[in-house]
Every structure is written in structure tokens, then in C-alpha cells.
Design an enzyme around this catalytic site. Structure first.
Site, PDB file in Angstrom:
ATOM      1  N   GLU A 131      35.278  29.806  34.333  1.00  0.00           N
ATOM      2  CA  GLU A 131      34.016  30.523  34.544  1.00  0.00           C
ATOM      3  C   GLU A 131      33.469  31.037  33.226  1.00  0.00           C
ATOM      4  O   GLU A 131      32.246  31.020  33.001  1.00  0.00           O
ATOM      5  CB  GLU A 131      34.239  31.684  35.514  1.00  0.00           C
ATOM      6  N   GLU A 132      34.348  31.523  32.363  1.00  0.00           N
ATOM      7  CA  GLU A 132      33.889  32.116  31.104  1.00  0.00           C
ATOM      8  C   GLU A 132      33.194  31.087  30.213  1.00  0.00           C
ATOM      9  O   GLU A 132      32.357  31.440  29.388  1.00  0.00           O
ATOM     10  CB  GLU A 132      35.074  32.735  30.355  1.00  0.00           C
ATOM     11  N   GLU A 179      33.528  39.099  41.407  1.00  0.00           N
ATOM     12  CA  GLU A 179      33.440  39.135  39.952  1.00  0.00           C
ATOM     13  C   GLU A 179      33.722  40.537  39.426  1.00  0.00           C
ATOM     14  O   GLU A 179      33.938  41.471  40.193  1.00  0.00           O
ATOM     15  CB  GLU A 179      32.054  38.687  39.486  1.00  0.00           C
TER      16      GLU A 179
END
Length: 467
Positions: free
Chosen positions: A200-201, A227
Site C-alpha cells: 500500500e505504501e 487504515e
């Protein structure tokens, strides 16, 4: 020569009144502080009943991911260690499941490329060999095409950060919810897909890979993206849509509702994004919620994002909310797979309007679609007009403030007629109807102020170690 301070009875009453106001504000601030810092939620221990979500059980997962595993960044061995740990936990959950359950675990390696707009720029991205771990929990007689609910959390972390909050807490919450689903004996009427994505990053790559290649992608009828933009605090619904259905489900079922539709207008200003964008906007058009830890922004994406920064009660509130939400979503007739959703969109859907919503001190949630909101705004204009006709000013005030102050004005005028021109008594009677409105002002204003200050610290506006 000594000066004598002479106070009239009116002065003494005035000082008493000012002291009462200060005391009232102090009590409001204490209430708001306890809510924002989750003092009202009691975390359940490691020995809690198996049919309850336990924060301590979830924190055990966070400890492994953030302390025992050294770095969960792409290219480091820790990312694979985290993936193996998650798979091991899912296999144990599968072994405990009864015959009423059907549980499938899938590990996929995703490759692909796509374009996205970020901070006003078009970015081209290509990727390969990123990992997704997926578990599908359904009833024994479920079909592969049944519409399902997706719960998503990423297990990679930013460079230089142990990632306890972002997003070890997300993975831990989903693991505990998956365990709870099996151990509680509740068989979901529709399948639940747990996606633990490993990139995701790096511009949401793994979520894109899931939406483009996974065999279950077209069955997803709704999603919840878990999140963290901090380490704790209220687990706020920052984005919701398309349509009002996801926020309506949240308003009806959340145990501790924490949501504000204004966050959807503020979120695009923040230089960042979440997997919500991939599922709901760019590649899925799937109805869903983006639920995010917001406080602790000082520690976000830094080496200070450790397990000690997690506020007790935060993960417990998140878990209780998630389990209640998955029950509501999987029981909803609005949960549709991609094909049925396209058909409904073609014929019209009563929940396609965006929603306007906010919670009141996490006690309850007010929600309306935009059409009803603008009708309420017209009612607000009438109240404001009455407010002005009464000889007062402040047409700029919100509906809540205008309504409260109009009631206050009426009650104070009645007090004057009943008790005469007793300033203190009539003023107190004027303030009493305002207390709910003032309390919400302290709650919302305090939350926004702390969030902005912490985000300034995150972006380097505050000296180290906080900036």
C-alpha cells in the site's frame, strides 16, 4: 493608603456567573478529552470470551509485526516474515472452523501497471512480484459468485518505521475479527473476503493487483478499508461512497459511531491516499468505507510509530465496530456483485446520492442524503430569519447553533416574564439549551485542532522529536 475593593451584589453575581461558565467549559473539555482519547472504551483482556473481540489478543499480533519482525518494507526480509505470520494465523483459524463454514485461503503474487493522478500530476506505475494474502469466510453452501464483503488492510510499513499503528493495528484488527467470526459460531449469510495486501505504501500497488487479477474481485459488493494516519484515537470514517448506502449501514450498526462527512472534503487536501481510492473510484466503483486512526499524527510514518503509542481502547472500539458492520453489510439486500451492481445503476438506485452525516460524541450518528440535507438547510434559513426578526444577529450561524440560540432566546424571554429582570437567572436559562450545541463545538473543534497540529508536526512544522 489602602484601597478597599467594594463589590456590589450584582458584581458578586457576575463573578459567580463567570466562574460557572468556566466550570461548564472545563467539564465539557474533560468529557471531550475522555471521548477523543477513548477513555470510555474498556479494552478486553487476553482471557476475554472467545465470542468477543479482544484488544489484548489483537495487540499480540501488533507486537509480533512491529517488534519481533525487523522491517516490513518492500525488499526487506521482514515483509515476507510478516506474510508468513499472517498465513500461519489464518491457517489456525481455518483449522478451528466448524463444518458450517467454508474457508478458502489464497496467496497471490501480483504484477501490473497503471496511471494515476497524485497531487495534480499524472504518474505511471509498473510493478511486479507483490504479495496479497486473501481469506474468504462463507457458509458451507455458499457459491463462488455470491456477493461478498471485502475487508482490506496492508501489512507493509513505511521506510524507517516499525508500523505499529500504520498498519500493524489494521492487520491485527482484521486477524482478530476473522478469528471472532469463526469462534463466535456466527455463519455469515454472504461471504467475507479478508485482503491482507503487501504494497500500500508504494502507491497502492497491491490493491490495484487484486482488483485487476484476483478471481474474487467481481464478487465484491462492498468494502471496508481499515487504515491509520496516526497511532490511535477515534477510528473516523473519512470517506464513504459511492452513494449513501455505506454510511447508512455504518450509522445504523456502528457500536461507537465516529464519522463526519466534512472529512471527505478535507481528505483530498492531505498529501496522501489510501486503498479506498482503488476500490471505490479508480478501478472498482464499489460502495465502501475508509476508516482511519487519526490521532497520533506526530508518530505517523516515523520511527516513533511503536506499540507504546497505541491508546488503550482504540483497537477495541475499532474491532467492536467492524464486527457489527460486517453483520450489517452481509445481511443487506444492497450487497451485490459487479454484474448486479451495474444493472442496478442502469435502472436507478435510491441510495446513489451522497450522504451528509456526523456523529455526536460517539453516542449516535445523524445522517441524511443530500436532498434532505438541502431541505433541512431551507428549514435552517427559516429559523435564521426568525432569529433575525427576534432582534438578534448572526445569520452566518449553523443550523444547530441557530436552532439552539432561538430556543435559548425564547426560554430567556419566558424567564424574564416569570421572574422579572433578574439578569443572572435569565442568562442561565438562556445558556442551558445551548449546552448540547456548545459541547459539540468543543468536541468537533478540539478534534480538528489536535488533528491539524499533529499533521503539522508530521510534515516537519514542529521541532523533533515530534516533528
Amino acid at each position: 493608603m489602602a484601597l478597599k475593593l467594594r463589590l456590589s451584589s450584582g458584581d458578586i453575581s457576575g463573578f459567580k456567573f463567570l466562574f460557572s461558565l468556566a466550570l461548564m467549559y472545563g467539564l465539557m473539555a474533560m468529557l471531550v478529552y475522555s471521548i477523543i482519547h477513548m477513555k470510555f472504551v474498556k479494552p478486553l483482556g487476553i482471557d476475554a470470551p472467545l465470542d468477543r473481540f479482544s484488544e489484548d489478543r489483537a495487540v499480540k499480533h501488533v507486537r509480533v509485526l512491529s517488534e519481533e519482525i525487523d522491517g516490513r518494507q518492500e525488499g526487506r526480509p521482514g515483509l515476507l516474515e510478516a506474510a508468513n505470520y499472517i498465513k500461519g494465523q489464518l491457517e489456525m483459524i481455518k483449522e478451528r472452523a466448524g463444518s458450517d463454514f467454508r474457508i478458502d485461503i489464497d496467496e497471490t503474487i501480483v504484477n501490473g501497471s497503471f496511471n494515476m493522478m497524485f497531487l495534480g500530476y499524472s504518474i505511471s506505475l509498473a510493478y511486479r512480484s507483490h504479495m496479497n494474502i486473501v481469506m474468504r469466510i462463507s457458509s458451507a453452501n455458499s457459491q463462488d459468485t455470491d456477493p461478498s464483503l471485502l475487508l482490506n488492510g496492508h501489512f507493509d510499513s513505511p521506510l524507517g518505521s516499525p508500523g505499529a499503528g500504520d498498519c500493524g493495528s489494521c492487520v491485527a484488527s482484521l486477524l482478530e475479527v476473522a478469528r471472532l467470526t469463526v469462534d463466535s459460531g456466527w455463519v455469515p449469510p454472504r461471504p467475507i473476503v479478508f485482503l491482507f495486501n503487501g504494497a500500500e505504501e508504494l502507491f497502492l500497488l497491491a490493491a490495484h493487483g487484486f482488483m485487476k487479477t484476483h478471481k474474487w474481485r467481481d464478487t465484491i459488493g462492498a468494502f471496508i478499508n481499515v487504515e491509520a494516519s496516526g497511532s490511535a484515537g477515534p477510528d473516523l470514517v473519512c470517506q464513504s461512497g459511492p452513494g449513501s448506502w455505506p454510511s447508512r449501514i455504518y450509522a445504523q450498526s456502528a457500536v461507537y459511531p465516529m464519522a463526519h462527512s466534512a472529512a471527505q472534503d478535507v481528505f483530498p487536501v492531505i498529501p496522501g491516499d489510501t486503498d479506498y481510492r482503488i476500490f471505490s473510484q479508480d478501478y472498482g466503483n464499489i460502495p465502501g468505507l475508509d476508516i482511519i486512526f487519526l490521532l497520533g499524527g506526530y508518530f505517523y510514518h516515523t520511527s516513533y510509530d511503536t506499540i507504546e503509542k497505541l491508546l488503550p481502547g482504540s483497537i477495541q472500539a475499532r474491532g467492536d465496530n467492524l464486527f457489527s458492520l460486517i453483520k450489517a453489510f452481509t445481511n443487506s439486500s444492497m450487497l451485490q456483485n459487479a454484474r448486479d451492481r451495474e444493472s442496478s445503476a442502469a435502472t436507478g438506485n435510491k441510495y446513489m446520492d451522497q450522504a451528509v452525516f456526523f456523529d455526536y460524541l460517539t453516542w449516535f450518528m445523524a445522517l441524511s442524503d443530500e436532498a434532505r440535507f438541502w431541505g433541512a438547510f431551507g428549514f435552517y434559513a427559516i429559523i435564521t430569519l426568525a432569529y433575525l426578526v427576534a432582534g438578534l444577529s448572526g445569520g452566518f450561524l449553523t443550523f444547530f447553533m441557530s436552532g439552539s440560540m432561538l430556543v435559548s432566546w425564547v426560554s430567556s424571554r419566558m424567564a424574564v416574564k416569570s421572574y422579572g429582570c433578574q439578569l443572572l437567572r435569565s442568562t442561565v436559562i438562556y445558556i442551558i439549551p445551548l449546552i448540547p450545541c456548545l459541547t459539540y463545538g468543543v468536541y468537533f473543534g478540539g478534534f480538528i485542532l489536535q488533528f491539524v497540529i499533529e499533521k503539522m508536526g508530521m510534515m516537519g512544522s514542529v521541532p523533533p522529536p515530534y516533528g
